[in-house]
Structure formats: structure tokens, C-alpha cells
Design an enzyme around this catalytic site. Sequence first.
Site, mmCIF file in Angstrom:
data_model
loop_
_atom_site.group_PDB
_atom_site.id
_atom_site.type_symbol
_atom_site.label_atom_id
_atom_site.label_comp_id
_atom_site.label_asym_id
_atom_site.label_seq_id
_atom_site.Cartn_x
_atom_site.Cartn_y
_atom_site.Cartn_z
ATOM 1 N N GLN A 81 17.994 66.330 -29.675
ATOM 2 C CA GLN A 81 17.512 65.542 -31.005
ATOM 3 C C GLN A 81 16.020 65.660 -30.958
ATOM 4 O OE1 GLN A 81 19.850 64.369 -29.345
ATOM 5 N NE2 GLN A 81 21.123 63.083 -30.542
ATOM 6 N N ASN A 117 18.424 51.708 -30.005
ATOM 7 C CA ASN A 117 18.282 53.139 -30.722
ATOM 8 C C ASN A 117 19.012 54.285 -29.755
ATOM 9 O OD1 ASN A 117 16.331 55.396 -32.448
ATOM 10 N ND2 ASN A 117 15.153 55.231 -31.207
ATOM 11 N N LYS A 118 18.418 55.666 -29.668
ATOM 12 C CA LYS A 118 18.602 56.599 -28.661
ATOM 13 C C LYS A 118 18.488 55.956 -27.027
ATOM 14 C CE LYS A 118 20.918 59.337 -29.583
ATOM 15 N NZ LYS A 118 22.187 59.567 -29.335
ATOM 16 N N ARG A 123 31.095 56.503 -35.803
ATOM 17 C CA ARG A 123 30.049 56.158 -34.566
ATOM 18 C C ARG A 123 30.012 54.874 -34.847
ATOM 19 N NH1 ARG A 123 25.333 59.580 -34.229
ATOM 20 N NH2 ARG A 123 25.598 59.361 -31.445
ATOM 21 N N ASP A 169 18.504 52.656 -34.352
ATOM 22 C CA ASP A 169 20.522 52.881 -35.722
ATOM 23 C C ASP A 169 20.776 51.391 -35.637
ATOM 24 O OD1 ASP A 169 19.991 54.776 -33.210
ATOM 25 O OD2 ASP A 169 21.009 55.098 -34.271
ATOM 26 N N ARG A 205 23.610 63.124 -38.684
ATOM 27 C CA ARG A 205 23.699 61.932 -37.624
ATOM 28 C C ARG A 205 21.998 60.945 -37.700
ATOM 29 N NH1 ARG A 205 18.674 63.915 -36.133
ATOM 30 N NH2 ARG A 205 19.226 61.440 -35.154
ATOM 31 N N GLY A 206 21.839 60.304 -37.278
ATOM 32 C CA GLY A 206 20.360 59.536 -37.862
ATOM 33 C C GLY A 206 21.375 58.269 -38.191
ATOM 34 N N ALA A 207 20.786 57.532 -38.145
ATOM 35 C CA ALA A 207 21.040 56.020 -39.149
ATOM 36 C C ALA A 207 21.303 56.511 -40.639
ATOM 37 C CB ALA A 207 20.287 54.996 -38.586
HETATM 38 O O1 MRU Z 1 22.747 60.197 -31.828
HETATM 39 P P1 MRU Z 1 21.887 60.255 -32.563
HETATM 40 O O2 MRU Z 1 21.556 61.860 -33.177
HETATM 41 O O3 MRU Z 1 22.417 59.551 -34.100
HETATM 42 O O4 MRU Z 1 20.511 58.990 -32.561
HETATM 43 C C1 MRU Z 1 19.631 59.003 -32.985
HETATM 44 C C2 MRU Z 1 18.281 58.208 -33.214
HETATM 45 O O5 MRU Z 1 18.853 56.858 -32.419
HETATM 46 C C3 MRU Z 1 18.086 57.382 -34.335
HETATM 47 O O6 MRU Z 1 16.694 57.567 -33.384
HETATM 48 C C4 MRU Z 1 18.133 57.164 -35.397
HETATM 49 O O7 MRU Z 1 19.039 56.724 -36.009
HETATM 50 C C5 MRU Z 1 17.190 56.645 -36.206
HETATM 51 S S1 MRU Z 1 17.394 57.964 -37.714
HETATM 52 C C6 MRU Z 1 15.927 57.461 -38.719
#
Ligand code: MRU
Length: 326
Positions: free
Chosen positions: A182, A233-234, A79, A223, A44-46
Amino acid sequence: MRTIEWRDGHIVAVDQTALPDAVRMLDLRTVEDLIDAIKRLAIRGAPALGVAGALGAALAVRDDPDLAGDRVAALRQARPTAVNLAWGVDRALRRLPDGPDAVLAEALAVVEEDVRCNRTLAGRGADWLLGRAARPVNVQTHCNAGGLACVEWGTALGVVRALHERDALGRVYVDETRPLLQGSRLTAWELAQLGIAHTVVVDGAGPSVLARGLADAVVVGADRIAANGDVINKIGTYPLALAAARAGIPFLVAAPESTVDLATPSGAEVEIEVRDGAEIVHIGQTTIAPAGTETLNFAFDLTPADLVTAIVTEARVIHPAKGERP
Ligand code: MRU
């Protein structure tokens, strides 16, 4: 430790669902395994998703040089919100006319670039913050934008690490980040490994941390960043941006250029992933709402450009709140 890499002809990645209890590696030998890992947030994470997309494209064309389009399409859409996933797939596949080895070479270049970009944008973000806040800088963050969300080092947590390296960091306030935690599971784990002082708060406390003057800035990842400077973002990022504006402190977004999506005019056009409501009404095996409770599990939110003090990438600093556009 790298979060995701290519080893012996397949993808090896940290299983982020096992942290903080265990550091477990996943061996992903098929595109289907990779899609499953992405959907259940083991990867996970962009930026990590961008790398996964590129390496996944290499896996797909190696197994099927004629390219089973359905498998690649399923990977691209595993995703929908982080633009990096589709970006990574598309970038690696552009080399398809040169054969599967060229696709893999491009994917490996994406891996190395991620490391370099993080370092550069983190340094730039630290410079930017130190131009606006007195040392030691106390920071609030949300979700996990650390090495676990990338190949290594991190974006928002990369900025934090750069401050730490310069002996300019105070404390990091970490939102727990419901429902999948997270913040408390991953960001707190990373900060503990690095010996960085941190405090976990429940998401609802984030704005109060800012109102009380405990943090000098909010630093988060993204994201997707739309052409007008809106930031996706999240879920839970937007309240922090509102509270930062109210408190008069900077709201800084740290992300690679691959997260900037100029093809999307504004955040309103971005598909926000809606995940299974079971994530909300359970913590582990424990049920925390009556059976049948209705839920709405938005995984991300939109922070409008006018609340974003700055976006820092490996190439530039943009000030959306001042009307600058990516
Ligand atoms: O659902 P996730 O855990 O993939 O969400 C991740 C986020 O929202 C992060 O803040 C974003 O991807 C940036 S990671 C460098």
C-alpha cells in the site's frame, strides 16, 4: 476524484488493486459485490471502509426492505479489524425505521462527513507538528492513509498535505508496506499526483530512517483506537513507534473519531485479521519462497498507548504517552 461514492443508485469506487498501473473504477450494484471488493482490498483503509459499510447498508435495505440480516452481518464482518466498517453499517441502519431512503440519506451524510473530518483533523495535526518540529518538516509514514483510504484528502497523508499547503513540508519517507505494498503502490502514487517529494524505503529500513535523523516525525493512520489509547494499524507500525521513541521524535496518529472504539478497553481485545499466506510468498505472479513454506500473515499490529505521542481527530488532540485517554 472521490475514492468511493454513490452514483446512479449504486456504489462507485476506485479499484485499489489496479493502482499504480491504472485508475479503474468499480461499479458495485450488490452487497455481495461490495463484500468481495472489501475482502480483496479493492476498497480499503478504515474511513473508506466506514463509508462502504454505510453505503452497503443502503444497498442492502433497498434490495430487501425486510433486511436480510445475514447479508448485513456478512458486510459488517468482511474485515474484522477496522472498527469503521461495522460503525458505518450500524450508523446507516439506525435510520431503518424511517425507511430505505432515510438509510441512504444517512449513508450520504457519512460520505460528506468523512471529507469534512479529514480536512479538520489534518489541519489540527499540521498545527500540532509545527508546534514541535522546525520547518521544513520531514515525515515518515506507513501503509496508505491518504485520499484512497478515505473519500478524499486523507488522514495521515491529510496532515502531510496540510503541511505541503503551508509550504512547511520537506520530504515524506514511505514504507513500501509488505505484503500488499500500500505504501509503494498507493501512497507513492498519491504523493506523485500531488507533487510532494517522497522516497520509498523497504519496511525494514523504516527504523533506520528515524535513527539517522532523516524524518522529524512519524505520522500514520489507524484502524482502531482502543479506550486506553492503544492503536491498531497496518503491520509494521509498531516497529516505527519503537524507533520513534528511541530517536526521541513524535509518533502522531491521525484518525477520525469513528476510529475511536471506547467499547474496546485495550488493543489486546481487538481481532487482528490474519490473511492468506499466499500474499507473503508471492509478488504478483512470482513465487518468492519454496513451495510449502509456512507463513503467518498478520495484517495489523498493536502500538501500545505509551508509545503514541498524540492522536489527532477532527474533535481533539489526545496524548496517550502522557497518560491521556480517548
Ligand atoms: O489493510 P488496509 O490497507 O486496509 O490497511 C489500512 C491501514 O492500516 C491504514 O493505515 C488505516 O486503515 C488508516 S487509513 C486512513
